[in-house]
Scaffold this active site. Structure first.
Site, PDB file in Angstrom:
ATOM      1  N   ARG A  25      62.233  81.304  33.920  1.00 40.91           N
ATOM      2  CA  ARG A  25      60.818  81.610  34.155  1.00 40.91           C
ATOM      3  C   ARG A  25      59.934  81.053  33.049  1.00 40.91           C
ATOM      4  O   ARG A  25      58.849  80.519  33.316  1.00 40.91           O
ATOM      5  CB  ARG A  25      60.627  83.134  34.234  1.00 40.91           C
ATOM      6  N   HIS A  46      55.833  82.684  11.248  1.00 44.27           N
ATOM      7  CA  HIS A  46      56.286  82.407  12.611  1.00 44.27           C
ATOM      8  C   HIS A  46      56.175  83.615  13.532  1.00 44.27           C
ATOM      9  O   HIS A  46      56.500  83.512  14.715  1.00 44.27           O
ATOM     10  CB  HIS A  46      57.732  81.866  12.641  1.00 44.27           C
ATOM     11  N   HIS A  80      52.206  75.389   8.842  1.00 46.58           N
ATOM     12  CA  HIS A  80      51.029  74.977   9.584  1.00 46.58           C
ATOM     13  C   HIS A  80      50.840  75.734  10.893  1.00 46.58           C
ATOM     14  O   HIS A  80      49.977  75.378  11.691  1.00 46.58           O
ATOM     15  CB  HIS A  80      51.079  73.468   9.866  1.00 46.58           C
TER      16      HIS A  80
END
Length: 437
Positions: A269, A202, A173
């Site tokens: 970060r 992905h 998905h």
């Protein structure tokens, strides 16, 4: 195919099974389907059957047939569709995939696609896929296999290479939810945007993102420039440097490149949650316990659709309703500058003739370069299993970007030995050799 038979492998993944069934029974034409549930855990199988019966009642699917099978071939016999959501080794194996590499200082966030976690999740899944392919060839040779189990691309490549099955598509998905999130970010209704994505599972890329002919990337650029917090996301950082937005979360995306997890400053970060998937494992276990207890007590369960692709594919195949979904399939010329035998994620057309992947052409070179590294690692893992070649496990770990950035090669080989020992009999016998450093 008036009332299709749909077999669920790993139906004890109750939460995911519930979502898929809610989607299936939302289609009036599928309310008479035969749902055949299979799991090797009797308790989870019983819970899945109770949940499926409850959802059928709530969705008006009184004519559905719901059966539970401890024996896989009985569930598969005569199936038109097979949905694979198996997780071999369950939570214990997942913890191993994190805890052993962590002793070497190797950081992972999700660990289910590439990296050491992805390699060994694949290797312990392949024996099951081999047996599933054999059984399907014998008892439901015309069925479509809809795979959700990760590592998606490795599993689909292995199924293609080792089982002889041809009606296989991997479903995820990530493209759908990425585009919904991007549409919300730029304040345009999802239903009004036009988009196209392609790459590997992905690590696909948004190649086109428009609204009524207007490029929405410019609106996204303005938001990123004005919002420091947006710039503290891995996928936004990758987009700014590569020019195309990646279709998976920052947690996932950080694992597939060498630039982030090895550096403390980048972890801070970009707010990377090391070991995040272990928290998801605990949440899934808690949700399963809640479902089991609610069913036993006769309490109400939420019956919510998930907009997954498998129910849409089944509906389109049964009714002829045309749709476009994103699927993971062998490349074979779909993306020009990626290997032909690799598994790519591309738009697929679906109707009563089945699933037809569409040709994308060439990706921008910087994107193809990253995807080729991904597919090279996948190929070595699949070859390790198909050729019974344990050295290829180590070669795959050496090629993996995040692993290679974090460890010298001697430690990579030692880590692979430790992982082989930890997973033991979950691996096929020929891959259990310890090779030293």
């Amino acid at each position: 195919m008036t009332h299709p038979k749909i077999a669920f492998m790993g139906a004890g993944s109750v939460v995911f099974t519930q979502g898929l069934l809610a989607d299936l029974f939302a289609f009036a034409e599928l309310t008479g389907a035969h749902i055949a549930l299979h799991d090797i855990d009797p308790e989870r199988l019983g819970t899945a059957q109770a949940a499926a019966t409850y959802i059928a009642q709530r969705r008006g699917a009184e004519h559905a047939t719901i059966t539970a099978h401890a024996e896989r071939r009985a569930a598969l016999a005569g199936a038109d569709f097979v949905i694979n959501i198996v997780q071999i080794g369950m939570d214990d194996a997942t913890r191993t995939d994190f805890e052993v590499p962590a002793r070497y200082g190797l950081r992972q966030t999700i660990g289910d696609t590439l990296g050491v976690g992805g390699i060994f999740r694949a290797l312990r899944t392949f024996p099951f896929l081999r047996d599933l392919g054999r059984d399907m060839s014998e008892v439901c040779p015309d069925a479509w296999l809809l795979n959700y189990t990760n590592p998606m691309a490795m599993n689909v490549q292995y199924l293609t290479a080792a089982t002889g099955l041809t009606k296989v598509v991997g479903l995820c998905h990530s493209v759908y939810w990425t585009m919904r999130d991007l549409a919300k970010l730029v304040n345009v209704p999802y239903e009004e945007i036009t988009y196209r994505a392609a790459g590997v599972n992905h690590q696909a890329w948004v190649l086109r993102f428009e609204h009524q002919g207007r490029d929405l990337y410019s609106a996204l650029d303005e938001l990123i420039a004005s919002d420091e917090q947006l710039r503290r996301r891995v996928r936004v950082d990758m987009y700014r440097r590569l020019g195309y937005y990646p279709t998976e979360t920052s947690e996932h995306s950080s694992e597939y490149v060498p630039w982030y997890l090895h550096h403390d400053s980048e972890v801070e970060r970009l707010r990377l949650p090391i070991g995040a998937y272990l928290g998801i494992v605990e949440e899934n276990a808690a949700e399963y316990r809640h479902t089991r207890q609610a069913l036993a007590a006769g309490e109400a369960l939420a019956v919510e659709g998930t907009m997954e692709y498998a129910p849409q594919i089944i509906h389109s195949t049964v009714t002829g309703t045309p749709r476009t979904v994103y699927g993971n399939v062998p490349n074979r010329g779909l993306i020009d500058n990626l290997p032909a035998h690799g598994v790519v994620e591309v738009p697929c057309l679906v109707d009563d003739s089945g699933i037809r992947p569409t040709r994308v052409g060439a990706l921008p070179p910087q994107l193809a370069a990253l995807n080729r590294t991904y597919l090279s690692m996948n190929d070595l893992v699949v070859r390790a299993a198909v050729e019974d070649a344990p050295r290829h496990i180590r070669h795959a770990a050496m090629i993996d970007p995040a692993t290679a950035a974090a460890l010298p090669v001697e430690r990579i080989w030692q880590l692979c030995d430790d992982m082989v020992q930890a997973h033991g009999e979950r691996l096929q016998p020929g891959l259990r050799a310890l090779l030293g450093s």
